[in-house]
Design a protein around this motif. Sequence first.
Motif, mmCIF file in Angstrom:
data_model
loop_
_atom_site.group_PDB
_atom_site.id
_atom_site.type_symbol
_atom_site.label_atom_id
_atom_site.label_comp_id
_atom_site.label_asym_id
_atom_site.label_seq_id
_atom_site.Cartn_x
_atom_site.Cartn_y
_atom_site.Cartn_z
ATOM 1 N N SER A 162 2.049 1.249 1.827
ATOM 2 C CA SER A 162 3.241 1.725 1.107
ATOM 3 C C SER A 162 2.882 2.370 -0.226
ATOM 4 O O SER A 162 3.640 3.183 -0.756
ATOM 5 C CB SER A 162 4.208 0.562 0.874
ATOM 6 O OG SER A 162 3.552 -0.479 0.148
ATOM 7 N N ASN A 190 5.662 11.341 4.648
ATOM 8 C CA ASN A 190 6.445 10.140 4.900
ATOM 9 C C ASN A 190 6.059 9.456 6.208
ATOM 10 O O ASN A 190 6.800 8.633 6.738
ATOM 11 C CB ASN A 190 7.940 10.468 4.899
ATOM 12 C CG ASN A 190 8.308 11.483 5.967
ATOM 13 O OD1 ASN A 190 7.426 12.068 6.593
ATOM 14 N ND2 ASN A 190 9.601 11.685 6.168
ATOM 15 N N THR A 191 4.885 9.796 6.749
ATOM 16 C CA THR A 191 4.391 9.126 7.948
ATOM 17 C C THR A 191 4.134 7.654 7.643
ATOM 18 O O THR A 191 3.520 7.317 6.629
ATOM 19 C CB THR A 191 3.080 9.778 8.430
ATOM 20 O OG1 THR A 191 3.338 11.144 8.740
ATOM 21 C CG2 THR A 191 2.529 9.072 9.660
ATOM 22 N N GLN A 192 4.577 6.784 8.528
ATOM 23 C CA GLN A 192 4.411 5.351 8.314
ATOM 24 C C GLN A 192 3.319 4.746 9.177
ATOM 25 O O GLN A 192 2.776 3.687 8.844
ATOM 26 C CB GLN A 192 5.742 4.630 8.571
ATOM 27 C CG GLN A 192 6.834 5.052 7.604
ATOM 28 C CD GLN A 192 8.139 4.332 7.871
ATOM 29 O OE1 GLN A 192 8.312 3.678 8.907
ATOM 30 N NE2 GLN A 192 9.076 4.439 6.941
ATOM 31 N N GLN A 193 3.013 5.391 10.290
ATOM 32 C CA GLN A 193 1.945 4.877 11.138
ATOM 33 C C GLN A 193 1.283 6.036 11.878
ATOM 34 O O GLN A 193 1.884 7.094 12.083
ATOM 35 C CB GLN A 193 2.489 3.851 12.137
ATOM 36 C CG GLN A 193 3.545 4.384 13.073
ATOM 37 C CD GLN A 193 4.197 3.280 13.895
ATOM 38 O OE1 GLN A 193 4.239 2.129 13.473
ATOM 39 N NE2 GLN A 193 4.678 3.631 15.079
ATOM 40 N N THR A 232 0.568 4.473 -0.695
ATOM 41 C CA THR A 232 -0.079 5.766 -0.489
ATOM 42 C C THR A 232 0.830 6.900 -0.941
ATOM 43 O O THR A 232 2.023 6.912 -0.651
ATOM 44 C CB THR A 232 -0.444 5.948 0.985
ATOM 45 O OG1 THR A 232 -1.183 4.812 1.424
ATOM 46 C CG2 THR A 232 -1.287 7.189 1.189
ATOM 47 N N SER A 266 -1.110 1.313 10.066
ATOM 48 C CA SER A 266 0.081 1.433 9.237
ATOM 49 C C SER A 266 -0.325 2.003 7.880
ATOM 50 O O SER A 266 -1.236 1.474 7.231
ATOM 51 C CB SER A 266 0.748 0.065 9.052
ATOM 52 O OG SER A 266 1.153 -0.461 10.296
ATOM 53 N N ILE A 267 0.334 3.059 7.470
ATOM 54 C CA ILE A 267 0.011 3.687 6.190
ATOM 55 C C ILE A 267 0.472 2.763 5.067
ATOM 56 O O ILE A 267 1.646 2.360 5.029
ATOM 57 C CB ILE A 267 0.698 5.055 6.058
ATOM 58 C CG1 ILE A 267 0.280 5.978 7.208
ATOM 59 C CG2 ILE A 267 0.381 5.686 4.705
ATOM 60 C CD1 ILE A 267 -1.178 6.316 7.237
#
Length: 705
Positions: free
Chosen positions: A522, A434-437, A524, A519-520
Amino acid sequence: MINTIVRILFMAYMAHASIDRETVSTDDYESYSIWTSEEIKVKLDKWKDVYPDFFHMTSAQEKYGLPAAGSDADCPFHDVTGCHNFIITIQDFITHPEGSYTSARLPEVYWSGCLHGNERVGPTSVMHAASLLLQAASCEALPRTKDKDEIAAARKCRHELEKKGISEHQRKWLARLVSTRRIVMTPTTNALGYYKNKREEGRIDPNRDFPYDVKDPEDCMQTIAGRTVNEIYREHLFQLSLTFHAGTEVVGYEWGAPHWLGKLSPDDVAQVSVGSAYSNYGGGWSASKAYAYGTMNDLVYYVRGGMEDWAYAGSWDPDRVVQCEPTSFDGYPKEKTRYNNSTLRIFNMLIETSDDKEPKLHLGNSVDVLNKDTKGNGHISRNIRLALLAAELVEPYVSVFKVNELRLSDDVVPLLTAGEESCRKGNTVMVAKNTQQVDISWTVGGSMTIDNTEVWYAKLDDVEGRDLDCLKHPSDMAGFVKGEIIGGTNGTSAFSSNGAFPTPKVDEPDGPIFTGRISIPSSTKPLDQIVIYVSARVDQDWKNAPSETYAPLVGPQSHIANVRTNPDWHHESAGKFVDGRLDWFSRPLYVILGDFEDAIGTQSGHTVGTLEHNVRFENHNAGQGGVLPKSARKERMWFPVDMTFLLLLGALVLALCLFCACLCRSDGSEKFAPVVQMDDEDDYAFDSAPFSDRADTELELRPMS
């Protein structure tokens, strides 16, 4: 309370480590002295046996069939007639096998220890520089397996280098230079003159023996020293070269020939920049100031047939090049002084090392020799650094050293075969699903000014089919997204007069430090991969003509200036290639979204820290089925260990166990206990990284049964 205990013990250990680092006994350093010809030969023979994968040795007589200068009475320490001119090549022959694509494209540097045999600082300086490179590269290559002997050897060599003042970052820097460049050196270029401690080879001055701005074809290539250099240069595409002399204290560059008196070279802007770096990194001491730097015509004196101007302009200023017809040593083929358009475009800088030809005092010592402000600075110390700086500046590079708060173990590992598969294995980290960045930190080397730097990323699935390996730079960034830069996008190198900017912290590499954020996407999913590149554009002022009078009226002609400012620059000769580009890229970094969260993270909403895949050892079940991959730092097992560390670690384990036992008795809720994993190879290692390798130590907690 756990954090308090950890931090107290961590601070105690680091304080102990810093005391060890600063306490250097006389057994840990060497006071430099001038080596004799025989001492140099003995050392070279030893290196040939100890470092076969990094060190190749031959001679001008063996390789090129040149005769030896001197008689049976000269250089009697080896069983030949006369003095042989030894040629050394330092290269990572495993990563870049001879004849391979990468070997043909390695940036090349040449060191000449002495053209004048009575100018004695240079040979010993280049020998010590070579020794540091070989020690660091062979040490950084270990361990290759989980073999206990290799692991022990890895620990030992790192500890020994640390005792000599070579820090972890410096060791990795030296190893990088070996594994990404080709360094060719002739410790005693004028072998006969050095043995006899005479300026000339016989009766001829080798630094008047090159075919540039001379009037008579019989007046060049008369010496074996000159022919040795000529043969070497015909076989390579050097970009930087140092030729060591003595008699004053100067870094000199073109022009140095009478035809160009009062003129600057077309590459003067870049030459001033490189010359200033040599002066700055060499430094000075109470009896000697930092080197002055400028043109040889201004600071030394002009010469006809000088090595420096020949090496710089022999390929593009043919009007001043003659084809030599010497009569000495039964002559020399005149066609060997006919040059193509590529060979001689080198910054061949003259280093006048000392006022005395053979100084007896202020030679320096090995304590912190890579630091210009060392108390052991001296004539040999600073020229060791100059030689290494030439290897550094020959080509720009970008090195990622941190992802989030995890400092990466490796960027360049010697003796590894480079390819897409090995590149992915060696440059992969895992973050929680759940990493976003993701934050990336990097440094830029091999340059003086960083004009701009960027971070790029893409889902691997979106750029499949492209060359994403450690062998080539991307041709374009189609399919990649530009990330956010946190802070400045430009700066200066550690070797500039102003020092590294943005300024590194104490525990970071010595170069300028930049940070970016991606930024990962969405879309992914767990186990998807993100590929990241960092790029830098450097030294763009080198393409400018000097502001004062210069001649001839052409643009920069050197390889080193054009390689980083002219994307259309392409030269090849003798199976070697030089290609220009504007943007220099890091090795690709792969980020995998893991399918895990740790126990605390499940309850608190914080995800597990970044984890590094191991470049030396295979991970098992990395990220599969919720199993956490081991930290690469843990598996390497080569951090310095002594009894103090073991005692501190034992105290930590005891304190944590007591604390957890108290928690178990306090109420009936679910508890979490620290996991300490004991392995056969390393019975004192945590599942997480050792204290010295993590900015903020975290322990893995699992539910207690």
